[in-house]
Motif scaffolding. Sequence first.
Motif, mmCIF file in Angstrom:
data_model
loop_
_atom_site.group_PDB
_atom_site.id
_atom_site.type_symbol
_atom_site.label_atom_id
_atom_site.label_comp_id
_atom_site.label_asym_id
_atom_site.label_seq_id
_atom_site.Cartn_x
_atom_site.Cartn_y
_atom_site.Cartn_z
ATOM 1 N N UNK A 1 8.846 -8.532 -6.925
ATOM 2 C CA UNK A 1 7.711 -9.153 -7.597
ATOM 3 C C UNK A 1 6.840 -9.910 -6.594
ATOM 4 N N UNK A 2 7.455 -10.508 -5.580
ATOM 5 C CA UNK A 2 6.688 -11.194 -4.534
ATOM 6 C C UNK A 2 5.869 -10.169 -3.754
ATOM 7 N N UNK A 3 6.516 -9.075 -3.352
ATOM 8 C CA UNK A 3 5.817 -8.042 -2.578
ATOM 9 C C UNK A 3 4.646 -7.462 -3.364
ATOM 10 N N UNK A 4 4.879 -7.131 -4.622
ATOM 11 C CA UNK A 4 3.832 -6.524 -5.437
ATOM 12 C C UNK A 4 2.668 -7.489 -5.637
ATOM 13 N N UNK A 5 2.971 -8.727 -5.894
ATOM 14 C CA UNK A 5 1.897 -9.702 -6.111
ATOM 15 C C UNK A 5 1.046 -9.887 -4.855
ATOM 16 N N UNK A 6 1.693 -9.923 -3.687
ATOM 17 C CA UNK A 6 0.944 -10.041 -2.430
ATOM 18 C C UNK A 6 0.056 -8.815 -2.229
ATOM 19 N N UNK A 7 0.599 -7.634 -2.496
ATOM 20 C CA UNK A 7 -0.204 -6.420 -2.326
ATOM 21 C C UNK A 7 -1.413 -6.407 -3.267
ATOM 22 N N UNK A 8 -1.215 -6.847 -4.497
ATOM 23 C CA UNK A 8 -2.314 -6.843 -5.468
ATOM 24 C C UNK A 8 -3.326 -7.944 -5.159
ATOM 25 N N UNK A 9 -2.852 -9.180 -4.952
ATOM 26 C CA UNK A 9 -3.766 -10.317 -4.792
ATOM 27 C C UNK A 9 -4.413 -10.390 -3.411
ATOM 28 N N UNK A 10 -3.662 -10.060 -2.372
ATOM 29 C CA UNK A 10 -4.183 -10.256 -1.016
ATOM 30 C C UNK A 10 -4.708 -8.983 -0.362
ATOM 31 N N UNK A 11 -4.255 -7.813 -0.826
ATOM 32 C CA UNK A 11 -4.667 -6.571 -0.184
ATOM 33 C C UNK A 11 -5.469 -5.660 -1.103
ATOM 34 N N UNK A 12 -5.751 -6.147 -2.301
ATOM 35 C CA UNK A 12 -6.639 -5.408 -3.192
ATOM 36 C C UNK A 12 -6.032 -4.192 -3.862
ATOM 37 N N UNK A 13 -4.715 -4.049 -3.834
ATOM 38 C CA UNK A 13 -4.100 -2.922 -4.524
ATOM 39 C C UNK A 13 -4.298 -3.114 -6.021
ATOM 40 N N UNK A 14 -4.368 -2.020 -6.744
ATOM 41 C CA UNK A 14 -4.581 -2.072 -8.187
ATOM 42 C C UNK A 14 -3.239 -2.248 -8.912
ATOM 43 N N UNK A 15 -3.234 -3.051 -9.965
ATOM 44 C CA UNK A 15 -2.006 -3.170 -10.761
ATOM 45 C C UNK A 15 -1.731 -1.870 -11.496
ATOM 46 N N UNK A 16 -0.499 -1.667 -11.964
ATOM 47 C CA UNK A 16 -0.177 -0.440 -12.709
ATOM 48 C C UNK A 16 -1.106 -0.275 -13.907
ATOM 49 N N UNK A 17 -1.424 0.979 -14.195
ATOM 50 C CA UNK A 17 -2.343 1.284 -15.292
ATOM 51 C C UNK A 17 -1.552 1.753 -16.510
ATOM 52 N N UNK A 18 -2.261 2.378 -17.402
ATOM 53 C CA UNK A 18 -1.630 2.896 -18.613
ATOM 54 C C UNK A 18 -0.813 4.128 -18.286
ATOM 55 N N UNK A 19 0.006 4.569 -19.228
ATOM 56 C CA UNK A 19 0.937 5.671 -18.985
ATOM 57 C C UNK A 19 0.258 6.979 -18.612
ATOM 58 N N UNK A 20 -0.846 7.306 -19.208
ATOM 59 C CA UNK A 20 -1.465 8.618 -18.990
ATOM 60 C C UNK A 20 -2.383 8.662 -17.777
ATOM 61 N N UNK A 21 -2.557 7.560 -17.099
ATOM 62 C CA UNK A 21 -3.414 7.514 -15.910
ATOM 63 C C UNK A 21 -2.635 7.923 -14.673
ATOM 64 N N UNK A 22 -3.390 8.248 -13.620
ATOM 65 C CA UNK A 22 -2.772 8.546 -12.338
ATOM 66 C C UNK A 22 -2.070 7.301 -11.803
ATOM 67 N N UNK A 23 -0.947 7.474 -11.117
ATOM 68 C CA UNK A 23 -0.193 6.321 -10.598
ATOM 69 C C UNK A 23 -0.979 5.624 -9.497
ATOM 70 N N UNK A 24 -0.939 4.290 -9.533
ATOM 71 C CA UNK A 24 -1.599 3.504 -8.501
ATOM 72 C C UNK A 24 -0.683 3.403 -7.288
ATOM 73 N N UNK A 25 -1.252 2.924 -6.189
ATOM 74 C CA UNK A 25 -0.437 2.703 -4.981
ATOM 75 C C UNK A 25 0.700 1.730 -5.283
ATOM 76 N N UNK A 26 0.418 0.733 -6.118
ATOM 77 C CA UNK A 26 1.434 -0.266 -6.453
ATOM 78 C C UNK A 26 2.621 0.387 -7.143
ATOM 79 N N UNK A 27 2.348 1.260 -8.121
ATOM 80 C CA UNK A 27 3.444 1.936 -8.818
ATOM 81 C C UNK A 27 4.230 2.832 -7.861
ATOM 82 N N UNK A 28 3.513 3.554 -7.017
ATOM 83 C CA UNK A 28 4.200 4.434 -6.061
ATOM 84 C C UNK A 28 5.032 3.620 -5.076
ATOM 85 N N UNK A 29 4.503 2.469 -4.637
ATOM 86 C CA UNK A 29 5.250 1.591 -3.725
ATOM 87 C C UNK A 29 6.553 1.122 -4.370
#
Length: 162
Positions: free
Chosen positions: A84-112
Amino acid sequence: MGRNGDALRAAKKLNAVYNPPKITGRWLEEHDRQVIEAYKRDIEARMQRTADRYVREYFNKIGAEFNSGDKDEDVHTMMSYLLSVSVRVLIEDFGWKPPRYQNCRKTKTERFVERVLEVIDDIRHDDRKDIRDYAKETADLYGVRFTMEAEDDRTQDAFKTE
């Protein structure tokens, strides 16, 4: 009476004798001071006991969370907090997108997150692999190592590149 009268009244108050005859103004003031001090000590002791009980309960709760008796569950708990620390840093500090809805393409965060969990599961379930070897291999391959260092009576995580 002015200043002199005020001084006379104050002296009379200190030397006045009340019933029973041994109680004087000075004795009453000293008694009041002692009662106030005793009350302060009592309040401080009660506050200290309450704080101690709260801290003890809090740390027992935390300890129980990480010492369930099931090693797999304890590792999963620890990993969920660390990820949770790693994901939050990636989203807040590096601009990664949070996970989206089920039918959308996976974000970098989800793949990470999925890849980290896969690697951890591979290491944990393969008897030939060890997390310490994995960390050493990472340091050898990429020059990234995490260490603990003592600095001014506190322990601090350190990130080193080689």
